[in-house]
Design a protein around this motif. Structure first.
Motif, PDB file in Angstrom:
ATOM      1  N   ILE A 246       0.867  -1.185   0.000  1.00 12.88           N
ATOM      2  CA  ILE A 246       0.000   0.000   0.000  1.00 12.88           C
ATOM      3  C   ILE A 246       0.895   1.223   0.000  1.00 12.88           C
ATOM      4  CG2 ILE A 246      -1.740   1.322   1.275  1.00 12.88           C
ATOM      5  CD1 ILE A 246      -2.722  -1.285   2.501  1.00 12.88           C
ATOM      6  N   ALA A 247       0.503   2.247  -0.741  1.00 18.43           N
ATOM      7  CA  ALA A 247       1.268   3.495  -0.712  1.00 18.43           C
ATOM      8  C   ALA A 247       0.305   4.658  -0.568  1.00 18.43           C
ATOM      9  CB  ALA A 247       2.089   3.642  -1.982  1.00 18.43           C
ATOM     10  N   LEU A 248       0.676   5.580   0.300  1.00 13.74           N
ATOM     11  CA  LEU A 248      -0.146   6.769   0.534  1.00 13.74           C
ATOM     12  C   LEU A 248       0.691   7.989   0.174  1.00 13.74           C
ATOM     13  CD1 LEU A 248      -2.804   7.907   1.849  1.00 13.74           C
ATOM     14  CD2 LEU A 248      -1.552   7.975   3.990  1.00 13.74           C
ATOM     15  N   ASN A 249       0.141   8.863  -0.679  1.00 11.28           N
ATOM     16  CA  ASN A 249       0.846  10.090  -1.047  1.00 11.28           C
ATOM     17  C   ASN A 249      -0.067  11.282  -0.821  1.00 11.28           C
ATOM     18  OD1 ASN A 249       3.487   9.169  -2.259  1.00 11.28           O
ATOM     19  ND2 ASN A 249       2.021   7.915  -3.384  1.00 11.28           N
ATOM     20  N   LEU A 250       0.541  12.349  -0.351  1.00 12.24           N
ATOM     21  CA  LEU A 250      -0.263  13.511   0.044  1.00 12.24           C
ATOM     22  C   LEU A 250       0.380  14.779  -0.491  1.00 12.24           C
ATOM     23  CD1 LEU A 250      -2.717  13.578   2.019  1.00 12.24           C
ATOM     24  CD2 LEU A 250      -1.128  14.285   3.777  1.00 12.24           C
ATOM     25  N   ASN A 251      -0.477  15.680  -0.989  1.00 12.27           N
ATOM     26  CA  ASN A 251      -0.007  16.992  -1.452  1.00 12.27           C
ATOM     27  C   ASN A 251      -0.901  18.042  -0.828  1.00 12.27           C
ATOM     28  OD1 ASN A 251       2.106  16.493  -3.138  1.00 12.27           O
ATOM     29  ND2 ASN A 251       1.144  17.350  -4.927  1.00 12.27           N
ATOM     30  N   LEU A 252      -0.296  18.987  -0.071  1.00 18.08           N
ATOM     31  CA  LEU A 252      -1.116  20.050   0.488  1.00 18.08           C
ATOM     32  C   LEU A 252      -0.582  21.382  -0.027  1.00 18.08           C
ATOM     33  CD1 LEU A 252      -0.564  18.037   3.368  1.00 18.08           C
ATOM     34  CD2 LEU A 252      -2.601  19.339   3.819  1.00 18.08           C
ATOM     35  N   ARG A 253      -1.452  22.155  -0.663  1.00 19.95           N
ATOM     36  CA  ARG A 253      -1.018  23.456  -1.165  1.00 19.95           C
ATOM     37  C   ARG A 253      -1.709  24.540  -0.357  1.00 19.95           C
ATOM     38  NH1 ARG A 253      -2.208  27.538  -4.698  1.00 19.95           N
ATOM     39  NH2 ARG A 253      -4.321  26.766  -5.023  1.00 19.95           N
ATOM     40  N   ASN A 254      -0.862  25.398   0.257  1.00 21.15           N
ATOM     41  CA  ASN A 254      -1.393  26.519   1.030  1.00 21.15           C
ATOM     42  C   ASN A 254      -1.945  27.540   0.050  1.00 21.15           C
ATOM     43  OD1 ASN A 254      -1.624  29.006   2.499  1.00 21.15           O
ATOM     44  ND2 ASN A 254      -0.326  28.101   4.096  1.00 21.15           N
ATOM     45  N   LYS A 255      -3.236  27.810   0.133  1.00 24.43           N
ATOM     46  CA  LYS A 255      -3.886  28.687  -0.860  1.00 24.43           C
ATOM     47  C   LYS A 255      -3.391  30.118  -0.736  1.00 24.43           C
ATOM     48  CE  LYS A 255      -8.265  27.169  -0.185  1.00 24.43           C
ATOM     49  NZ  LYS A 255      -9.706  27.005  -0.454  1.00 24.43           N
ATOM     50  N   ASP A 256      -2.918  30.501   0.458  1.00 24.02           N
ATOM     51  CA  ASP A 256      -2.449  31.884   0.638  1.00 24.02           C
ATOM     52  C   ASP A 256      -1.026  32.054   0.114  1.00 24.02           C
ATOM     53  OD1 ASP A 256      -4.111  32.016   3.865  1.00 24.02           O
ATOM     54  OD2 ASP A 256      -4.832  32.500   1.842  1.00 24.02           O
ATOM     55  N   THR A 257      -0.162  31.110   0.514  1.00 23.44           N
ATOM     56  CA  THR A 257       1.260  31.298   0.186  1.00 23.44           C
ATOM     57  C   THR A 257       1.690  30.527  -1.058  1.00 23.44           C
ATOM     58  OG1 THR A 257       1.961  29.399   1.495  1.00 23.44           O
ATOM     59  CG2 THR A 257       1.746  31.514   2.652  1.00 23.44           C
ATOM     60  N   GLY A 258       0.882  29.547  -1.422  1.00 22.04           N
ATOM     61  CA  GLY A 258       1.278  28.714  -2.557  1.00 22.04           C
ATOM     62  C   GLY A 258       2.267  27.623  -2.172  1.00 22.04           C
ATOM     63  N   GLY A 259       2.677  27.591  -0.896  1.00 19.62           N
ATOM     64  CA  GLY A 259       3.654  26.588  -0.452  1.00 19.62           C
ATOM     65  C   GLY A 259       3.062  25.192  -0.496  1.00 19.62           C
ATOM     66  N   VAL A 260       3.869  24.237  -0.860  1.00 21.30           N
ATOM     67  CA  VAL A 260       3.385  22.852  -1.018  1.00 21.30           C
ATOM     68  C   VAL A 260       4.106  21.946  -0.038  1.00 21.30           C
ATOM     69  CG1 VAL A 260       3.232  20.883  -2.582  1.00 21.30           C
ATOM     70  CG2 VAL A 260       2.851  23.206  -3.446  1.00 21.30           C
ATOM     71  N   THR A 261       3.327  21.167   0.686  1.00 21.62           N
ATOM     72  CA  THR A 261       3.871  20.137   1.574  1.00 21.62           C
ATOM     73  C   THR A 261       3.523  18.785   0.986  1.00 21.62           C
ATOM     74  OG1 THR A 261       3.653  21.514   3.546  1.00 21.62           O
ATOM     75  CG2 THR A 261       3.713  19.135   3.881  1.00 21.62           C
ATOM     76  N   THR A 262       4.525  17.919   0.903  1.00 22.53           N
ATOM     77  CA  THR A 262       4.263  16.580   0.356  1.00 22.53           C
ATOM     78  C   THR A 262       4.645  15.516   1.374  1.00 22.53           C
ATOM     79  OG1 THR A 262       6.473  16.461  -0.601  1.00 22.53           O
ATOM     80  CG2 THR A 262       4.716  17.337  -2.005  1.00 22.53           C
ATOM     81  N   ALA A 263       3.974  14.390   1.311  1.00 24.76           N
ATOM     82  CA  ALA A 263       4.315  13.263   2.183  1.00 24.76           C
ATOM     83  C   ALA A 263       4.122  11.989   1.388  1.00 24.76           C
ATOM     84  CB  ALA A 263       3.439  13.248   3.426  1.00 24.76           C
ATOM     85  N   SER A 264       4.991  11.061   1.621  1.00 25.05           N
ATOM     86  CA  SER A 264       4.907   9.795   0.893  1.00 25.05           C
ATOM     87  C   SER A 264       5.223   8.666   1.864  1.00 25.05           C
ATOM     88  CB  SER A 264       5.930   9.817  -0.243  1.00 25.05           C
ATOM     89  OG  SER A 264       5.953   8.572  -0.880  1.00 25.05           O
TER      90      SER A 264
END
Lengths: 178, 748
Positions: free
Chosen positions: A154-172
């Protein structure tokens, strides 16, 4: 003596009946195999991966546990907890095989994030691309997540984009059986 | 009225209406057997202190406001390769996985801590990831220990170990949930088994479980072995299998009656009330043996066995009633002590005494009648094991009564000195099993980081805002400095701990963000009204050390003008409340002795009998206290309880002796003749009952719990001294008293 008309009607009825039985039998067998694909992942899983926060140079470790349980004939429940950055995040959801629509469906919750998806099957692999419909309101982040069931892993991948700053956090996080 | 205040009438009613009495006894027994499967033991130590006074209230207030570290699990990681980057990352994985435990509401470890960065709102792990060399790791750990007060309590000084702490959810309270929680942690430890490090779990929940397991094992052990040994002694004394069986029935049924009633009344046993089933066994055995002894002696002397039952009820039950009353007084004196645990023990003990008496005068006569109906013929003279000492006692009394009486009085006076000067003592570790692995792990933690056992100081904040004003922060700093001066530098954490970060320019908000909301609540309440300063002390600290430190801290707090600050915590509670309890118990014991002597005088309608009973009743207690004094054991909760109970049992011998002596004097015998006859008739029974009591209580000496083992030792010692007092000192005093005071003892 039986008339031709009666015989003809009986033959047509018989053929139709056989045909109906065949059409019931074939989808029922296919459905069992489709359900078995997701049922094969029932059990306890453990995963260690990394998360890369926006505005941070180095990735950080993320540790997860996942319990996949049999819910009913066509569904499994997924209950997962992940520890990172001194916080524990819970992710839970349901995966099911919808026989009438002949597709896999998923609903996943993680705090204020709720994602739904139709699974994409490629052979024995299944990928759910989850989109957060709450991102269409005032939530701070746009969330994209994928859950992949592939060859006994099983693999879980996540992308979160801050709508204010545009910064992206990823997790795998790749999971293996515990 | 008889010396039993008429309570023996219950026995007469039983003999008059045996079928009705039998039906009632059977019904009650059935009810108690029904309750036996519902029997359980509550391992919550706080139950012992509930209602004990101000310290308990402070502790409850603290727990409700902040939560405490007191139910936390400590996972000690030992590794010679801790500075190896790969091993460090494996341990980080364990720490992260610990946070995922289904019972955890949070964790504290070097890996859960974060530090602020120059970027506002951003934090990074306090222990950096992806370090490449051992030198890098060692430097990072040393730097953390030097600058971060939390780290000093989590990373061992030699960089060979770490402490990971798990905070369980507060709703986990029942014994079974704690068992599941411990199992989940043991599973984690097993999963991460590695040659590179060792993992050990400890903490208050483990200690409680160990205490509970040992307590449950004790209960089964004491009851079954006690029953077996009692039967064997009865077999030796009566030299008849069926006589021994008969003598065993009343104690056997008493145990089940006590279990049924205590479970019904209190819902569960505690580690203290678990002792009561062993006590009722020995008390019931002693009385049953005495009863059967008397019955068989009458039968042996030619009396009709049915009539002998009635005569035994008539002659022995009053004394048994009086002994039950004095034992009841002993237990009841414990009710004067504040503290739910002690009071439950007192009430359970009182119930047990009443049950033992009721079983003796109802169940046992019915059993004797049934035995006769079934053809029982078991009359033999008692074993020489219990009669051998009687001629010695007679000789000593006849020839040396003046010396023995004087010796008894002088010893009583001399032994008052240790009685008045013995110090109370309490140590939490004494309550844990002696082979406790969790305790050993705690010692390792004490040695490695100087202790993780918390003492709290709650501080009301004047401005009371969530962001903490400078003025309130100054108050916290003052209390923090006071705590460090008392408990040790680097052994205190609070909101004022992070001077390294604030000196580096980080704001208070940034620091609290880094700490995280969960941990922040351990420093400041969400509304900013209260702050908490926590000092960590070694688990091995004695109650004396703790009390001195707390008194000093309170003095300094008052001097500094910080208003409303309170020092609290389980260590504080146990150190202060326990000493108060011990002193209260000791006063209760003194009252019990005085009241019992008064009751004896009242029962015999003679102040002279009361005076005569002082020395043989006081001497065993004083002798046992002398042992505690000289061995340095001191006066502890369990020792005072055991003295109180042993006194209650020991006075039984004195009452039986006096009852027979008085009857002999009433029949016209002089003091010497009456003493001689009493020694012959009652002496063997006293020896046999003391033997049963000592053997029954000696089983307790093998408990894994030090306090329970001590209870057994002291009870045996007190009973032996009581027997010596009743066979040698009491007869001597009676003979001397017979000549000085004239007749001792009035008519019925």
């Amino acid at each position: 003596m039986i008339s031709f008309k009666t015989a003809r009607n009986a033959a047509v009825a018989g053929i139709l009946a056989l045909g109906a039985m065949a059409s019931i039998a074939a989808p029922a067998q296919a459905a069992e195999e489709d359900v078995a694909l997701i049922k094969a992942y029932v059990g306890k899983w453990i995963g260690r991966g990394s998360a890369h926060f926006a505005d941070q140079e180095n990735p950080e470790s993320i540790q997860c546990r996942m319990d996949v349980k049999d819910a009913d004939r066509i569904r499994i429940h997924v209950d997962s907890r992940c520890s990172l950055a001194s916080v524990v995040v819970k992710v839970g959801g349901t995966l099911a095989y919808n026989q009438s629509a002949d597709q896999y469906e998923a609903i996943v919750n993680a705090g204020s994030f709720t994602g739904t998806a139709v699974g994409e099957r490629r052979g024995q692999s299944l990928v759910f691309q989850l989109r957060d419909y709450t991102a269409e309101n005032d939530a701070k982040f746009d969330v994209d997540a994928s859950l992949a069931l592939d060859d006994g892993a099983i693999a879980l991948n996540l992308n979160l984009r801050n709508k204010d700053t545009g910064g992206v956090t990823t997790a795998s996080v790749p999971f293996a059986r515990r | 009225m008889s010396i039993g205040f008429g309570l023996e009438r219950l026995g007469f009613i039983t003999l008059k209406y045996p079928k009705v009495a039998g039906a009632l006894v059977l019904a009650f027994t059935a009810f108690c057997f029904y309750m036996v499967p519902q029997m359980s033991t509550d391992g919550n130590l706080l139950r012992m202190y509930s209602g004990s006074g101000e310290q308990f209230e402070n502790y409850e207030e603290l727990r409700d406001t902040f939560g405490t570290f007191e139910n936390d699990f400590y996972l000690l990681v030992h590794s010679d390769k801790l500075t190896d980057p790969e091993v460090l990352e494996e341990i980080r994985t364990i720490a992260l996985d610990l946070a995922l435990n289904e019972y955890a509401v949070g964790t504290l470890s070097p890996f859960s801590l974060r530090k602020p960065t120059e970027d506002p709102g951003t934090t990074v792990p306090a222990v950096p990831e992806n370090m490449q060399t051992s030198e890098e790791v060692a430097a990072a750990l040393n730097d953390l220990r030097e600058n971060d007060p939390m780290m000093r309590n989590l990373i061992l000084e030699d960089n060979k170990g770490m402490v990971l702490i798990m905070f369980p959810a507060s709703e986990v309270g029942s014994v079974w949930n704690e068992t599941d929680m411990i199992e989940s942690l043991e599973e984690l430890v097993a999963y991460y088994d590695s040659p590179d490090y060792t993992l050990q779990i400890t903490g208050p929940p483990i200690w409680t479980k160990e205490l509970l397991d040992a307590s449950l094992q004790d209960q089964v052990k004491f009851t079954s072995i006690g029953m077996g040994l009692g039967f064997l002694i009865a077999l030796v004394v009566f030299r008849s299998f069926w006589s021994a069986v008969i003598a065993t029935t009343a104690p056997f049924i008493s145990v089940f009656w006590v279990i049924g009633v205590v479970t019904t009344v209190f819902g569960s046993f505690t580690f203290l009330t678990n002792i009561v089933t062993a006590l009722v066994l020995v008390i019931a055995f002693a009385e049953s043996l005495y009863f059967c002894f008397y019955w068989l002696r009458l039968w042996n002397e030619g009396e009709d066995p049915h009539k002998a039952i009635r005569m035994t009820v008539e002659r022995v039950s009053p004394a048994c009633a009086l002994t039950s009353i004095t034992t009841l007084i002993a237990f009841s004196s414990l009710l004067l002590t504040q503290g739910q645990g002690i009071q439950e023990f007192a009430a359970s003990g009182a119930i047990a005494v009443i049950i033992a008496f009721v079983a003796l005068v109802t169940f046992l006569p019915l059993v004797l009648m049934l035995a006769l109906k079934l053809g029982f013929k078991g009359v033999r003279s008692p074993s020489v094991a219990v009669t051998a000492i009687i001629p010695v006692a007679q000789f000593a009394t006849n020839r040396g009564y003046k010396f023995l009486a004087a010796l008894g009085i002088v010893l009583t006076v001399l032994l008052l000195y240790p009685h008045l000067t013995i110090e109370p003592r309490f140590s939490f570790r004494d309550y844990l099993p002696s082979n406790s692995q969790a305790l050993e792990t705690s010692k390792d933690i004490d040695q490695g980081v100087g202790g993780v056992s918390p003492i709290y100081i709650s501080v009301p904040l004047e401005d009371a805002v969530a962001d903490v004003t400078d003025k309130d922060f100054e108050t916290i700093q003052t209390v923090h400095d006071i705590a460090e001066s008392v408990f040790g530098e680097n052994k205190v954490i609070s909101a004022a701990s992070f001077s390294h970060y604030s000196d580096s320019g980080f704001t208070r908000d940034q620091i609290f963000d880094a700490v995280g909301p969960f941990l922040k609540r351990r420093f400041i309440t969400d509304d900013g009204q209260m702050a908490l300063v926590t000092a960590f002390t070694p688990t091995s600290s004695s109650s004396t050390d703790i009390r001195e430190q707390v008194i000093e801290a309170e003095r300094l707090l008052e001097e500094s003008g910080v208003e409303g600050a309170k020092v609290a915590g389980f260590r504080v509670l146990s150190a202060f409340a326990s000493v108060d309890m011990i002193q209260s118990l000791q006063n209760g014991l003194t009252i019990a002795v005085i009241v019992a002597i008064g009751v004896i005088g009242l029962a015999f309608r003679s102040w002279k009998v009361a005076v005569v009973s002082i020395v043989p009743n006081f001497l065993p207690i004083l002798g046992t206290e002398f042992y505690l004094w000289i061995s340095g054991t001191g006066l502890q909760i369990t020792t005072v309880i055991s003295l109180t109970i042993a006194f209650g049992i020991a006075v039984d011998d004195t009452i039986h002796f006096l009852a027979h002596y008085k009857r002999a004097r009433d029949e016209g015998l002089d003091a010497v003749e009456a003493v001689d006859r009493t020694l012959v008739r009652v002496g063997p029974a006293l020896v046999a009952t003391t033997l049963i009591l000592c053997v029954g209580c000696s089983v307790v000496m093998f408990s894994a719990l030090p306090q329970v083992a001590l209870f057994g030792t002291l009870t045996v010692l007190t009973l032996v001294l009581a027997l010596i007092g009743d066979l040698f000192i009491l007869p001597a005093v009676l003979v001397a008293g017979g000549r000085i005071f004239g007749k001792v003892g009035g008519k019925n």
